[in-house]
Structures are given as C-alpha cells and as structure tokens.
Scaffold this motif. Sequence first.
Motif, PDB file in Angstrom:
ATOM      1  N   GLY A   1       0.718  -1.470  -0.004  1.00 23.67           N
ATOM      2  CA  GLY A   1       0.132  -0.429  -0.220  1.00 23.67           C
ATOM      3  C   GLY A   1       0.673   1.069   0.071  1.00 23.67           C
ATOM      4  N   GLN A   2       2.290   1.236   0.806  1.00 24.10           N
ATOM      5  CA  GLN A   2       3.147   1.870   0.856  1.00 24.10           C
ATOM      6  C   GLN A   2       3.327   2.607  -0.203  1.00 24.10           C
ATOM      7  OE1 GLN A   2       5.264   1.464   4.372  1.00 24.10           O
ATOM      8  NE2 GLN A   2       3.734   2.321   5.933  1.00 24.10           N
ATOM      9  N   MET A   3       4.051   1.892  -1.436  1.00 21.16           N
ATOM     10  CA  MET A   3       4.421   1.265  -2.143  1.00 21.16           C
ATOM     11  C   MET A   3       3.822   2.136  -3.618  1.00 21.16           C
ATOM     12  SD  MET A   3       6.498  -1.465  -5.113  1.00 21.16           S
ATOM     13  CE  MET A   3       8.205  -1.270  -4.012  1.00 21.16           C
ATOM     14  N   LEU A   4       2.078   1.528  -3.439  1.00 20.96           N
ATOM     15  CA  LEU A   4       1.529   2.631  -4.194  1.00 20.96           C
ATOM     16  C   LEU A   4       1.332   3.970  -4.134  1.00 20.96           C
ATOM     17  CD1 LEU A   4      -0.661   1.391  -6.681  1.00 20.96           C
ATOM     18  CD2 LEU A   4      -2.063   1.263  -4.538  1.00 20.96           C
ATOM     19  N   ARG A   5       1.368   4.201  -3.490  1.00 19.20           N
ATOM     20  CA  ARG A   5       1.273   5.533  -2.538  1.00 19.20           C
ATOM     21  C   ARG A   5       2.391   6.587  -2.871  1.00 19.20           C
ATOM     22  NH1 ARG A   5      -0.543   8.099   2.938  1.00 19.20           N
ATOM     23  NH2 ARG A   5      -2.521   6.802   2.210  1.00 19.20           N
ATOM     24  N   GLN A   6       3.137   5.412  -2.992  1.00 13.32           N
ATOM     25  CA  GLN A   6       4.574   6.975  -3.259  1.00 13.32           C
ATOM     26  C   GLN A   6       4.747   6.047  -5.240  1.00 13.32           C
ATOM     27  OE1 GLN A   6       7.287   4.126  -1.367  1.00 13.32           O
ATOM     28  NE2 GLN A   6       7.404   5.232   0.380  1.00 13.32           N
ATOM     29  N   ARG A   7       4.991   5.715  -5.889  1.00 11.42           N
ATOM     30  CA  ARG A   7       5.218   5.423  -7.348  1.00 11.42           C
ATOM     31  C   ARG A   7       3.310   6.272  -7.787  1.00 11.42           C
ATOM     32  NH1 ARG A   7       8.563   4.123  -5.008  1.00 11.42           N
ATOM     33  NH2 ARG A   7       9.761   1.954  -5.892  1.00 11.42           N
ATOM     34  N   ARG A   8       1.525   6.475  -7.055  1.00 17.29           N
ATOM     35  CA  ARG A   8       0.733   6.967  -7.671  1.00 17.29           C
ATOM     36  C   ARG A   8       1.306   8.860  -7.858  1.00 17.29           C
ATOM     37  NH1 ARG A   8      -2.544   9.552  -5.237  1.00 17.29           N
ATOM     38  NH2 ARG A   8      -2.533   8.952  -3.111  1.00 17.29           N
ATOM     39  N   GLN A   9       1.367   9.264  -6.345  1.00 12.58           N
ATOM     40  CA  GLN A   9       1.683  10.422  -6.496  1.00 12.58           C
ATOM     41  C   GLN A   9       3.083  11.114  -7.674  1.00 12.58           C
ATOM     42  OE1 GLN A   9       2.643  10.806  -2.116  1.00 12.58           O
ATOM     43  NE2 GLN A   9       0.923  10.567  -1.696  1.00 12.58           N
ATOM     44  N   ALA A  10       4.562  10.048  -7.706  1.00 14.26           N
ATOM     45  CA  ALA A  10       5.302   9.945  -8.510  1.00 14.26           C
ATOM     46  C   ALA A  10       5.375  10.320  -9.857  1.00 14.26           C
ATOM     47  CB  ALA A  10       6.109   9.547  -8.108  1.00 14.26           C
ATOM     48  N   ALA A  11       3.878   9.208  -9.796  1.00 16.27           N
ATOM     49  CA  ALA A  11       2.893   9.477 -11.105  1.00 16.27           C
ATOM     50  C   ALA A  11       2.469  11.106 -11.579  1.00 16.27           C
ATOM     51  CB  ALA A  11       2.326   8.687 -11.982  1.00 16.27           C
ATOM     52  N   GLY A  12       1.629  12.038 -10.031  1.00 16.97           N
ATOM     53  CA  GLY A  12       1.315  13.221 -10.732  1.00 16.97           C
ATOM     54  C   GLY A  12      -0.472  12.497 -10.604  1.00 16.97           C
ATOM     55  N   LEU A  13      -0.676  11.068 -10.143  1.00 14.11           N
ATOM     56  CA  LEU A  13      -2.336  11.031 -10.440  1.00 14.11           C
ATOM     57  C   LEU A  13      -3.031  10.672  -9.219  1.00 14.11           C
ATOM     58  CD1 LEU A  13      -2.125   7.817 -12.307  1.00 14.11           C
ATOM     59  CD2 LEU A  13      -2.424  10.476 -13.682  1.00 14.11           C
ATOM     60  N   SER A  14      -4.070  11.856  -8.780  1.00 15.21           N
ATOM     61  CA  SER A  14      -5.292  11.326  -8.222  1.00 15.21           C
ATOM     62  C   SER A  14      -5.781  10.020  -7.762  1.00 15.21           C
ATOM     63  CB  SER A  14      -5.881  12.638  -7.955  1.00 15.21           C
ATOM     64  OG  SER A  14      -7.246  11.873  -9.288  1.00 15.21           O
ATOM     65  N   LEU A  15      -5.792   9.689  -6.521  1.00 15.35           N
ATOM     66  CA  LEU A  15      -6.368   8.425  -6.407  1.00 15.35           C
ATOM     67  C   LEU A  15      -7.822   8.423  -7.042  1.00 15.35           C
ATOM     68  CD1 LEU A  15      -7.336   8.326  -2.598  1.00 15.35           C
ATOM     69  CD2 LEU A  15      -6.167   6.359  -3.828  1.00 15.35           C
ATOM     70  N   ARG A  16      -8.763   8.862  -7.549  1.00 12.18           N
ATOM     71  CA  ARG A  16      -9.264   9.375  -8.889  1.00 12.18           C
ATOM     72  C   ARG A  16      -9.377   8.851  -9.830  1.00 12.18           C
ATOM     73  NH1 ARG A  16     -15.334  10.459  -6.800  1.00 12.18           N
ATOM     74  NH2 ARG A  16     -15.127  11.124  -4.431  1.00 12.18           N
ATOM     75  N   GLN A  17      -8.066   9.506 -10.123  1.00 12.76           N
ATOM     76  CA  GLN A  17      -7.534   9.254 -11.440  1.00 12.76           C
ATOM     77  C   GLN A  17      -7.053   8.036 -12.006  1.00 12.76           C
ATOM     78  OE1 GLN A  17      -4.980  13.082 -10.964  1.00 12.76           O
ATOM     79  NE2 GLN A  17      -6.234  14.303 -12.769  1.00 12.76           N
ATOM     80  N   LEU A  18      -6.190   7.236 -11.445  1.00 15.28           N
ATOM     81  CA  LEU A  18      -5.811   5.956 -10.659  1.00 15.28           C
ATOM     82  C   LEU A  18      -6.584   5.109 -10.696  1.00 15.28           C
ATOM     83  CD1 LEU A  18      -3.642   3.888 -10.967  1.00 15.28           C
ATOM     84  CD2 LEU A  18      -3.121   4.376  -8.706  1.00 15.28           C
ATOM     85  N   ALA A  19      -8.047   5.656  -9.916  1.00 14.13           N
ATOM     86  CA  ALA A  19      -8.893   4.886 -10.067  1.00 14.13           C
ATOM     87  C   ALA A  19     -10.217   3.908 -11.475  1.00 14.13           C
ATOM     88  CB  ALA A  19     -10.098   4.941  -8.474  1.00 14.13           C
ATOM     89  N   ALA A  20      -9.825   5.538 -11.814  1.00 11.75           N
ATOM     90  CA  ALA A  20     -10.969   5.110 -13.093  1.00 11.75           C
ATOM     91  C   ALA A  20      -9.739   4.938 -14.023  1.00 11.75           C
ATOM     92  CB  ALA A  20     -10.261   6.833 -13.955  1.00 11.75           C
ATOM     93  N   ARG A  21      -8.782   4.769 -14.297  1.00 13.62           N
ATOM     94  CA  ARG A  21      -7.233   3.728 -15.595  1.00 13.62           C
ATOM     95  C   ARG A  21      -7.250   2.570 -15.099  1.00 13.62           C
ATOM     96  NH1 ARG A  21      -2.265   7.508 -16.394  1.00 13.62           N
ATOM     97  NH2 ARG A  21      -3.170  10.002 -16.744  1.00 13.62           N
ATOM     98  N   VAL A  22      -8.084   1.962 -13.547  1.00 11.88           N
ATOM     99  CA  VAL A  22      -7.781   0.602 -13.551  1.00 11.88           C
ATOM    100  C   VAL A  22      -8.785   0.136 -13.465  1.00 11.88           C
ATOM    101  CG1 VAL A  22      -5.230   0.684 -12.184  1.00 11.88           C
ATOM    102  CG2 VAL A  22      -7.172   0.678 -10.776  1.00 11.88           C
TER     103      VAL A  22
END
Length: 400
Positions: free
Chosen positions: A6-27
């Motif tokens: 979970g921690q790695m997922l948050r770090q990689r998501r933030q590094a990619a500049g994506l919000s939770l909603r944006q990543l959720a929509a993609r996956v």
Amino acid sequence: MTSTFGQMLRQRRQAAGLSLRQLAARVGYDHSYLSQVERGQRPGSVDLARLCDRELGTGDQLTVTFERRDPEPAVLDRRPAQRLQGAWRPAGAADPLELAWQGLVAAAGVAEQAIALGDFRTVPPASLLPELVGELQALQARGGDEVEAVELSVLIAETLTGLGERRTARRWWWAAQTAAASSGDGALLALVCAREAISGLVERRPLPELLELADKAVAAARQTPSTATCVPQVAQALVLAELERTEETHQALQVLVGIGDDTVVTDARPTDWLPYQLHWAEGRVCAGLGYGVPGCILLERARELCPETWVGERAKLDLGLAECLAVAGEVAAGLATALRVLVELPDEWHDLWVYDAADRVLRVVQDKEPTLPGAAELRRLLSRSGRSVGGGSSDRQVRG
C-alpha cells in the motif's frame, strides 16, 4: 506485507502525479477501495498490482511487492462454510433456530396482517439470520399468518444456504414445503419448490432432483394461476440451462422474456420476485446458452433496477455480468470484473451465493483462456469458500 504494498502504491501514484480518482478510473477500481489499500486497510490483489504497474510505468515493482506479502492475510479468510457457521447463535442460549423450526412445523395458521420486515436485502447474511428467526418466533407467539410463516422459512433457508449450513437449510426447506402443501395454497407451494430449486443450484445438489422440484413448482403454479410470482418458470429455466438441454432451455427463456417487467409483482411481500431478479435470470440463462452479448444487456438492465444499498444482490449481478462478458469473448474483462467484486466486497457479504456466481466465471475462463494471469488468483480466492471450484455442470448431474 500488505502495508508495504500500500505504501509503495501511494508513493508511485504520487510520483506519477495522479490522484486516487484518476488512477481508479484507469484501472477500473473504486477510488475508496484504492484509498483503503494504500492505508493498509485492504490487501489489494495481484490483478490490481499488475494494472497499477501498467498505468504507473513501474515495470513489475508493485506486482513483486504484492506477491511477497504474507500469503495468508487474515482479511482474506472468506470461508463462510467455516467462518460464519454458528456466528449468529447466542452464547450459552438455547438454539433459537431450532425452537423456531419446531414452532413452524407445529403451528396452525390464523390470518393476520404481514410483518414489515424492512429492507432485509441491506443486512449481511450472518446478521440477517437472527432477525428472520426473531420475526418468525414473534409471528408464532401471536398465532400469525401461516403463509407468512412459510415465506419467512424460505428466507431463512436461503440465508442458511449462503452461510454454508446446508443440512439445516434442508430441514427448513422440508418444513416450508410441508406447511405449504398442507395449506392447500398452490401458489405458495409453487413458490417454495421453485426457490428451493434455485437455492439447490448453489448447494450443488443433483440436477435431476432440482429439475423435479422445478417441474413440481410449474405444475403447482398452473393449477393455481397467480400473477404473484414468476419464480417457477425462472427455476425451470435455470436448471434446464445447467443440464445443457438446449432446446428446452430456449423454450424456457422465451417464456421468461415474455413475462415482462409490468407483470412482475412489486415488493409487496418479502419473497416477491422483483424485475431485476427476472433480468438476472434471463441473463444467466443466456450465458448458459452461449449468448454473451444479450446476457450483458440483460444484466446491465438488472443492475439499473437494483438499489445501490443492496450490496449482496449487486455483487451477484456484477458477477453475472462478468460471466456474460467472458461468454461473449471478453474473457479478460470478465475475469477482471470478477476479481474486483471479490476483492472489493466487504467480508460480511461473502457467502456461497456470491462464490457460486464467481465460480461460474471461473468455469468460462478455464474453458476459453485458462492461461490468463488472473485465473489463478480467482481460483485462490474461491478456494477459500471451502468447496471445489471450477467444476462444470456435467459433474453435478451424476452427484447423489
């Protein structure tokens, strides 16, 4: 561990500049579920890890991290046949289920206004069972309506089936059918036999036995014409589809399609069959006949008619849609949908009804694309139901 993923997922998501909603929509996952994964409150899945690796450009970092977690996280202990059995019984008290069952067998009915059960579809099965038993005991105490006592026993039997209490459920089906037969109400007997046949598919009872029940329901319904239910026709169509009797299944499907939403009773009584359930049955029969696209359309219609708060019912509809997607050739999409449902569905809603619907998806996946990466993950999740997974209907025809 899960928290590391979970921690790695948050770090990689933030590094990619994506919000939770944006990543959720993609996956294709709900954003609130992703938030729980990142905070270590939910475990995630291999399917989620792979999708996030793809969308975040992280190679296989997230997948590897997830696969290195504790292989037996407690949150994934979803064995209703073991975990939920007896969970509703008060410690140190007489078994209320046994007392209510004895009362049902001995009770003589007196006409009375029906109890308002409330929106029982919003209550998880392990919590629902004692509520249903309490309603029945209260009804018996005041000499209530025999018809309602039978309907309550049907709901109890179906709930017991979901909780893996198959033997106890059989006793309740027997009591309900005996009481319905003695009442002389053909429509009530048809309802009980039909619902038992549908429940028997989840219990994996021998298909010839279930067809006999369904045929008995249809015969009883014909002797006592009523617009109160279409369940006998539904039960017959579902069992015929499992038996792979194609021509008869086609005929049964035509009967279901001809019923129409406007002839299905509204939610006047707890056991009334609602329009979304009719479309669910039509979609499932279509899947059995290999008509994936029409099945998808029917399941989407069912989802539109099913309230958002009916969590367990919507999970079964989503899994039905996943099966139809796989049958239509969108195997990866169907598999991903099934995995999302099982992973995101709160633990208290995991029962054998849900697992049976997910197992149907697995059967199609194994038949069409057994090497898909997520197939092993789905099998692993289903193995926690405490029964064999991925078996075809032909295996069940000869079971005694």
